[in-house]
Scaffold this motif. Structure first.
Motif, PDB file in Angstrom:
ATOM      1  N   GLY A  41     -24.655  -2.372  -0.559  1.00 16.28           N
ATOM      2  CA  GLY A  41     -25.182  -1.015  -0.751  1.00 16.28           C
ATOM      3  C   GLY A  41     -24.478   0.043   0.081  1.00 16.28           C
ATOM      4  N   GLN A  42     -23.358  -0.317   0.716  1.00 19.88           N
ATOM      5  CA  GLN A  42     -22.663   0.659   1.562  1.00 19.88           C
ATOM      6  C   GLN A  42     -21.158   0.616   1.308  1.00 19.88           C
ATOM      7  N   ILE A  43     -20.542   1.795   1.261  1.00 22.38           N
ATOM      8  CA  ILE A  43     -19.080   1.886   1.193  1.00 22.38           C
ATOM      9  C   ILE A  43     -18.630   2.876   2.256  1.00 22.38           C
ATOM     10  N   ALA A  44     -17.745   2.398   3.132  1.00 22.94           N
ATOM     11  CA  ALA A  44     -17.200   3.278   4.170  1.00 22.94           C
ATOM     12  C   ALA A  44     -15.990   4.037   3.630  1.00 22.94           C
ATOM     13  N   ALA A  45     -15.214   3.372   2.775  1.00 23.35           N
ATOM     14  CA  ALA A  45     -14.006   4.009   2.243  1.00 23.35           C
ATOM     15  C   ALA A  45     -13.587   3.318   0.953  1.00 23.35           C
ATOM     16  N   VAL A  46     -12.835   4.052   0.131  1.00 23.29           N
ATOM     17  CA  VAL A  46     -12.283   3.503  -1.102  1.00 23.29           C
ATOM     18  C   VAL A  46     -10.768   3.678  -1.070  1.00 23.29           C
ATOM     19  N   VAL A  47     -10.053   2.578  -1.314  1.00 23.52           N
ATOM     20  CA  VAL A  47      -8.605   2.643  -1.491  1.00 23.52           C
ATOM     21  C   VAL A  47      -8.329   2.550  -2.983  1.00 23.52           C
ATOM     22  N   LEU A  48      -7.600   3.502  -3.522  1.00 20.67           N
ATOM     23  CA  LEU A  48      -7.275   3.471  -4.949  1.00 20.67           C
ATOM     24  C   LEU A  48      -5.760   3.535  -5.117  1.00 20.67           C
ATOM     25  N   ASN A  49      -5.245   2.703  -6.021  1.00 23.35           N
ATOM     26  CA  ASN A  49      -3.820   2.832  -6.314  1.00 23.35           C
ATOM     27  C   ASN A  49      -3.573   2.926  -7.810  1.00 23.35           C
ATOM     28  N   SER A  50      -2.605   3.713  -8.200  1.00 21.03           N
ATOM     29  CA  SER A  50      -2.055   3.664  -9.551  1.00 21.03           C
ATOM     30  C   SER A  50      -0.757   2.858  -9.470  1.00 21.03           C
ATOM     31  N   GLY A  51      -0.120   2.635 -10.609  1.00 21.48           N
ATOM     32  CA  GLY A  51       1.134   1.880 -10.589  1.00 21.48           C
ATOM     33  C   GLY A  51       0.970   0.388 -10.733  1.00 21.48           C
ATOM     34  N   GLY A  52      -0.260  -0.088 -10.882  1.00 23.61           N
ATOM     35  CA  GLY A  52      -0.476  -1.524 -11.064  1.00 23.61           C
ATOM     36  C   GLY A  52      -1.960  -1.817 -11.080  1.00 23.61           C
ATOM     37  N   ALA A  69     -14.062  -4.811   6.642  1.00 17.82           N
ATOM     38  CA  ALA A  69     -13.506  -4.889   5.289  1.00 17.82           C
ATOM     39  C   ALA A  69     -14.601  -5.003   4.234  1.00 17.82           C
ATOM     40  N   ALA A  70     -15.756  -5.507   4.621  1.00 18.06           N
ATOM     41  CA  ALA A  70     -16.842  -5.695   3.659  1.00 18.06           C
ATOM     42  C   ALA A  70     -17.414  -4.378   3.159  1.00 18.06           C
ATOM     43  N   GLU A  71     -16.987  -3.258   3.767  1.00 15.05           N
ATOM     44  CA  GLU A  71     -17.436  -1.943   3.291  1.00 15.05           C
ATOM     45  C   GLU A  71     -16.287  -1.111   2.730  1.00 15.05           C
ATOM     46  N   ILE A  72     -15.185  -1.766   2.420  1.00 20.59           N
ATOM     47  CA  ILE A  72     -14.040  -1.059   1.837  1.00 20.59           C
ATOM     48  C   ILE A  72     -13.925  -1.440   0.353  1.00 20.59           C
ATOM     49  N   ALA A  73     -14.155  -0.483  -0.528  1.00 15.87           N
ATOM     50  CA  ALA A  73     -13.968  -0.722  -1.965  1.00 15.87           C
ATOM     51  C   ALA A  73     -12.499  -0.509  -2.326  1.00 15.87           C
ATOM     52  N   VAL A  74     -12.062  -1.218  -3.360  1.00 14.01           N
ATOM     53  CA  VAL A  74     -10.673  -1.087  -3.818  1.00 14.01           C
ATOM     54  C   VAL A  74     -10.694  -0.877  -5.332  1.00 14.01           C
ATOM     55  N   ALA A  75      -9.831   0.008  -5.819  1.00 11.76           N
ATOM     56  CA  ALA A  75      -9.705   0.235  -7.262  1.00 11.76           C
ATOM     57  C   ALA A  75      -8.226   0.365  -7.597  1.00 11.76           C
ATOM     58  N   SER A  76      -7.829  -0.238  -8.692  1.00 17.69           N
ATOM     59  CA  SER A  76      -6.413  -0.218  -9.083  1.00 17.69           C
ATOM     60  C   SER A  76      -6.287   0.133 -10.561  1.00 17.69           C
ATOM     61  N   THR A  77      -5.160   0.731 -10.931  1.00 19.87           N
ATOM     62  CA  THR A  77      -4.923   1.057 -12.337  1.00 19.87           C
ATOM     63  C   THR A  77      -3.434   1.045 -12.617  1.00 19.87           C
ATOM     64  N   GLY A  78      -3.091   0.623 -13.819  1.00 18.18           N
ATOM     65  CA  GLY A  78      -1.685   0.545 -14.204  1.00 18.18           C
ATOM     66  C   GLY A  78      -1.446  -0.693 -15.043  1.00 18.18           C
ATOM     67  N   LEU A  79      -0.270  -1.266 -14.941  1.00 20.69           N
ATOM     68  CA  LEU A  79       0.096  -2.456 -15.705  1.00 20.69           C
ATOM     69  C   LEU A  79      -0.794  -3.651 -15.397  1.00 20.69           C
ATOM     70  N   ILE A  80      -1.153  -4.392 -16.448  1.00 22.90           N
ATOM     71  CA  ILE A  80      -1.875  -5.649 -16.295  1.00 22.90           C
ATOM     72  C   ILE A  80      -0.853  -6.779 -16.117  1.00 22.90           C
ATOM     73  N   LYS A 100      -3.409   9.239 -10.996  1.00 19.80           N
ATOM     74  CA  LYS A 100      -2.952   9.433 -12.384  1.00 19.80           C
ATOM     75  C   LYS A 100      -2.048   8.291 -12.844  1.00 19.80           C
ATOM     76  N   THR A 101      -2.190   7.885 -14.107  1.00 17.61           N
ATOM     77  CA  THR A 101      -1.179   6.991 -14.700  1.00 17.61           C
ATOM     78  C   THR A 101      -0.477   7.782 -15.807  1.00 17.61           C
ATOM     79  N   THR A 102      -0.965   7.654 -17.052  1.00 18.13           N
ATOM     80  CA  THR A 102      -0.380   8.465 -18.115  1.00 18.13           C
ATOM     81  C   THR A 102      -1.124   9.794 -18.271  1.00 18.13           C
ATOM     82  N   ASP A 103      -2.039  10.073 -17.385  1.00 17.79           N
ATOM     83  CA  ASP A 103      -2.752  11.352 -17.416  1.00 17.79           C
ATOM     84  C   ASP A 103      -1.748  12.500 -17.300  1.00 17.79           C
TER      85      ASP A 103
END
Lengths: 383, 383
Positions: A62-73, A101-112, A145-148
């Motif tokens: 129920g807690q997130i301290a930070a989110v790391v997001l990457n495009s490119g993959g 680390a248990a409060e760090i969310a990660v999100a990625s976007t790009g090539l599968i 952004k990816t193809t945005d």
């Protein structure tokens, strides 16, 4: 603005070298408190990317301290080693920020199906942390952004508190959610259960009703972080309304920037026996390739709308169906209605109204036309 | 050949003036006996064209004396007057042939929502009857074309009896059946119940497993007529095999002539826990626009295959999925497999194999790639 419009958040966006063209590709969003309550909604695809599996676990606390997001993959379909990469990303951010680390969310976007270049990503996390700022929201939105073609942000201000957010997404836009990464932030003082309820209510009628190309992603992630920095707790309904407003604005921007599209199509189903029927019919219309081609050709082809309705199990009688395109009821009682020549389809937004004449319920689903540019973009770009 | 390959049938195809370009647009197929047993399978779309509603009624008697087919207009979504037009067509054919209208099936294809020009169609029926011939099968097959680039026929000869047929269809190809008109004939001596059983078994694994563009038509009709003229009654299994062979051949021709397509894609799902699972997964893959674009671009994008599998409720574990494209296992255990550079995609036929690693069942679904030509053809041609 964006994710830093609400008080209690810093963000940054940098070029870590994940994208070969050198464009920004790494974003960091940090909740500086005093609270760090959070909620999330993820793709319904059963093939989930490593960061989705990771962030789902994070949210159990129920807690997130930070989110790391990457495009490119996308870090999807990368096996146990891909999951380790996500884990290392979270640990790196935790180290740099002095968090767990248990409060760090990660999100990625790009090539599968491609591993991320960790030798660039991990130094990138350090660099992003060094550039965190209370004005970093725009840069963060640009880095995902990816193809945005444009970055997407929205902000709603209420009496003493704010909800803001950023989104990325241009293809693979379909229900469960809409193939995108979204981070929403608020300085309202709320706990995880209320955030979760408001976020699920908002996504159900916004991101889940965008169906640009019928393709569901492996990486969809929508996060809502609350810092409590405004020191005020709004009434739930008021808060939920604000979250829905931000989500609706971002969803509309996603449709407006869909790959190769020349039309934004608002499919409204009315007269349905139930909301589920209305959504089912709306999606069936939104996914009909022949209709989407016709709309591209500015052809008010209501026969294709009826064909699409006929494939559903919704309650209706074929000879009572009515269809309007841009306000002209070209189909009445399942047959020819007003003159189709009256329909003006020159503008980007096209409104299709399907009346099932079976009840009082309704729903709106957004989609796009199908164009040669969509084909070109998705046969040349491996994503 | 075509519908006149089997003994006991005459056919014709003429230009009645329904199509404005003067191309052939009216076909007649007559069962000259001694028997006139028949079976039929129709679209699962709940919005059914008038001739579908009519022919469903005809088949309740288990006999068809003749079939009138027209291109140039679907007579769908035309209301009670459209149904009257179909009725008048059947009565006209009955008059000319000296039969009862209750044994005249009608099938139409073309634009939805437009009334047929009866002042041309009815004289056309007379003209078609005057040109009936035991060698008229090819002309009949030509007269039912819409956007088809070639006419489609198939014949299977067995020991003393024959099954032949013709088909039309190039767009709106999707399950329940595959948006087409098909007439099959046989001189084997069989009753309506056996014909029905054999036809349903055959369509289930052939026409119902073609999904070119995910769009289901209002007019799909597959008829099987038996004249008994060969004077022999084959064993059921042998007969059903022959019908399936003809249907498979016609289905393959439909895929090969799909609007704007540059690739024919054979999606085989293996290792499924049930045949239903295999079909569901096959259809999900076949309908994925992003994958269809990638195949058009000769990109062996297995990530999009996994995304499509993940949207189904079939039994599988994501990390046990395997995918081969043209025989190269580019995905193993849900992650990168053999080198994608090894995949040769230069040829029109592309084979995708998805192994769910969950059982012993399998199914094949055919589809096409998504191309700019498909978009052009369907944004310019109102159908």
């Amino acid at each position: 603005m964006s994710v830093t419009a609400a008080k209690g958040f810093t963000a940054s966006g940098i070029a870590a070298g994940i994208k070969e063209n050198g464009n920004p590709d790494l974003a960091l969003v940090v909740n500086t408190g005093p609270r760090r309550a959070a909620a999330g909604v993820f793709t319904a695809n059963r093939v989930k990317a490593a960061p989705v599996l990771w962030s789902e676990q994070v949210l159990k606390g129920g807690q997130i301290a930070a989110v790391v997001l990457n495009s490119g993959g996308a870090n999807a379909c990368t096996g146990p080693l891909g999951f380790q990469d996500t884990h290392r990303t979270a640990e790196k951010a935790a180290d740099v920020l002095g968090e767990g680390a248990a409060e760090i969310a990660v999100a990625s976007t790009g090539l599968i199906g491609i591993r991320l270049p960790m030798d660039r990503l991990l130094p990138g996390v350090e660099k992003a942390a060094a550039e965190l700022s209370a004005h970093g929201g725009e840069k963060a939105a640009i880095a995902i952004k990816t193809t945005d073609s444009v970055h997407k942000t929205a902000v709603v201000e209420r009496d003493g508190w704010t909800v803001g957010g950023m989104a990325k997404g241009a293809g693979m836009l379909a229900p469960g959610l809409a193939t995108m990464l979204v981070v929403l932030t608020t300085d309202a003082d709320l706990g995880a259960p209320e955030l979760d309820k408001a976020l699920r209510a908002a996504t159900r009628t916004t991101f889940e009703r965008v169906d640009s190309d019928g393709c569901m992603s492996t990486n969809d992630t929508v996060l809502l972080l609350a810092s409590g920095a405004a020191g005020t707790t709004p009434a739930y309904e008021e808060f939920a309304d604000a979250v829905t407003e931000v989500c609706a604005e971002l969803a509309r921007q996603l449709v407006g920037d869909a790959e190769g599209a020349s039309k934004d199509i608002r499919v409204e189903v009315v007269g349905a026996a139930s909301e589920d029927d209305a959504v089912d019919v709306g999606r069936s219309i939104a996914r009909n390739n022949l209709l989407k081609c016709a709309i591209h050709g500015e052809d008010p082809n209501w026969g294709r709308v009826l064909s699409a309705i006929g494939t559903t199990s919704a309650a209706f009688e074929p000879d009572r169906l009515n269809v309007a395109i841009n306000g002209v009821w070209v189909c009445r009682n399942g047959s020819v209605g007003e003159d189709r020549e009256l329909v003006d389809m020159r503008y980007r937004e096209v409104r299709i109204t399907a009346d099932l004449a079976a009840g009082e319920e309704s729903a709106v689903v957004w989609t796009n036309d199908l164009t040669a540019d969509y084909v070109h973009e998705n046969s040349a770009y491996s994503s």
